[in-house]
Design a protein around this motif. Sequence first.
Motif, PDB file in Angstrom:
ATOM      1  N   ALA A 178      45.991  39.424  32.417  1.00 28.00           N
ATOM      2  CA  ALA A 178      46.936  39.012  31.241  1.00 28.00           C
ATOM      3  C   ALA A 178      46.508  37.508  31.054  1.00 28.00           C
ATOM      4  N   ALA A 179      46.385  36.716  32.072  1.00 30.13           N
ATOM      5  CA  ALA A 179      46.269  35.294  32.005  1.00 30.13           C
ATOM      6  C   ALA A 179      44.903  35.155  31.503  1.00 30.13           C
ATOM      7  N   TYR A 180      43.931  35.803  31.970  1.00 30.43           N
ATOM      8  CA  TYR A 180      42.634  35.744  31.656  1.00 30.43           C
ATOM      9  C   TYR A 180      42.230  36.107  29.815  1.00 30.43           C
ATOM     10  N   GLU A 181      43.260  37.285  29.564  1.00 34.19           N
ATOM     11  CA  GLU A 181      43.005  37.627  28.284  1.00 34.19           C
ATOM     12  C   GLU A 181      43.582  36.616  27.351  1.00 34.19           C
ATOM     13  N   ALA A 199      38.578  39.631  37.203  1.00 30.29           N
ATOM     14  CA  ALA A 199      37.500  39.019  36.394  1.00 30.29           C
ATOM     15  C   ALA A 199      36.319  40.157  35.926  1.00 30.29           C
ATOM     16  N   ARG A 200      36.276  41.016  36.553  1.00 29.33           N
ATOM     17  CA  ARG A 200      35.006  42.052  36.025  1.00 29.33           C
ATOM     18  C   ARG A 200      35.510  42.533  34.744  1.00 29.33           C
ATOM     19  N   ALA A 258      36.576  36.879  28.620  1.00 32.50           N
ATOM     20  CA  ALA A 258      35.798  35.667  28.782  1.00 32.50           C
ATOM     21  C   ALA A 258      35.031  35.720  30.377  1.00 32.50           C
ATOM     22  N   SER A 259      34.185  34.845  30.400  1.00 35.56           N
ATOM     23  CA  SER A 259      33.289  34.831  31.677  1.00 35.56           C
ATOM     24  C   SER A 259      34.422  34.376  32.542  1.00 35.56           C
ATOM     25  N   VAL A 260      34.332  34.667  34.108  1.00 34.50           N
ATOM     26  CA  VAL A 260      35.307  34.084  35.042  1.00 34.50           C
ATOM     27  C   VAL A 260      34.596  33.802  36.350  1.00 34.50           C
ATOM     28  N   SER A 261      34.796  32.426  36.993  1.00 34.50           N
ATOM     29  CA  SER A 261      34.221  32.132  38.181  1.00 34.50           C
ATOM     30  C   SER A 261      35.380  32.216  39.139  1.00 34.50           C
ATOM     31  N   VAL A 262      35.365  32.837  40.013  1.00 39.46           N
ATOM     32  CA  VAL A 262      36.670  32.934  41.133  1.00 39.46           C
ATOM     33  C   VAL A 262      36.324  31.930  42.435  1.00 39.46           C
TER      34      VAL A 262
END
Length: 315
Positions: free
Chosen positions: A83-86, A116-117, A121-125
Motif C-alpha cells: 500500500a505504501a509503495y502503491e 517490492a517485487r 515504482a522500482s524499489v531498493s530495500v
Amino acid sequence: MSTESHPRQKVAIVTDSAIGLGPALSTRLRSGGGFVSISLPLMVGDQIFTEEDDPSLKERLVIASAEGRRMTTSRPSPGAFAAAYESLASEGYEHIVSIHLSSELSGTVDAARASARGAKASVSVIDSRTVAMAQGMAVVAALDVARSGGSPAEVEAAAGEAARCARLLFYVPTLDALARSGRIPKSLAMVGQMFQIQPIATVQKGRLKYVERPRQEAAAVKRLGELVVADARQALAEDEASRGEDGRVVVAIQDFYGSALANRLADLVTLELGSRAIVVRSEVPPVLAIHAGLGPVSAVCEPAGLVPELSSTSS
C-alpha cells in the motif's frame, strides 16, 4: 553531439517505526512529501496493536509489563508495504528507497522485499543493520539527498554512510524484558539480577552486543555518560575533518520512562561540547521497549554534516 543529461528520477523514502523519530520530527519529515513510516505490529497477549492505531499504546505496555503479560513484536504484513509503495508511485515517485531495522532483529526487511517485487515504482530495500535513531540517521540522510534531487544510487549511498557512522549505545536497567522476549537466555537474566548487572550495549553487524556490564546503577550511569561523550567527540572530530570549523555533532537521545537519565545525558553532552553538539530528544519506540522493559535509554552520535535536516533541531 548533444550533452543533455538524463532527467533525474523522483525518489521517495519508506521506513518503519523502529526509528522512533518522535511526533515533531515525523511531522516535519512528512510535510515535505515522499516519506512514509510503516508501523510495526505489537502483540500483548493475543491482541495486536500499532502505534498508529492506538495513541495510548505506551501506557498499555506499561500496564502489561507490570502484570507480567507476554509481549512481542511482528513484522508488518506485505500488504502494508504494498500500500505504501502503491501510494508513492501514484504520487509520481519513480524510485523508492526502503530503509529498515536490522534483519537480525526482525523480519521487516523480508516483508519489504516481498512487496517490492510487485511494486509499480522500482524499489531498493536497505537493511540498515541497526535500529532506533541509528537507523533514523540513515533515513534522515537519505531523505535529504532525495529531496535535493539525488539519484537512487546517491540516496542509497547517503543512507549507508550515515548508518555506518552512527554510534549507538543503550542502557537497559533490567534484563527481565530481554529474557521474556527471548533476546537473551533466562539464565543470563537471573545472573544479571543476582549481581545487579546494568548492561550497556550496542548493535554491531546487525546484532545486539554488550559493550560493558557494570554492576550497580550508579556505576552504569556514570560509565554510559563517559562513553556517550567519547562517541560525541569522535563524531565531532569526523565532522570537523570534512567541514572544518563548522563541524558539529548530532546526539539523539531516546528513553522509555527513563527521562531522568536522558536529561542527565543531554546536560552532560551540552556541558562538554557546548553549542557544537545538537541534542535531539524522542522516545524509545514501543517496538523496542517491549524487549528492553521500562527505563531504557539510548544515545546515537552522528557527524552533523551527514544529517543536515537535524542540524537545526534542538530540544
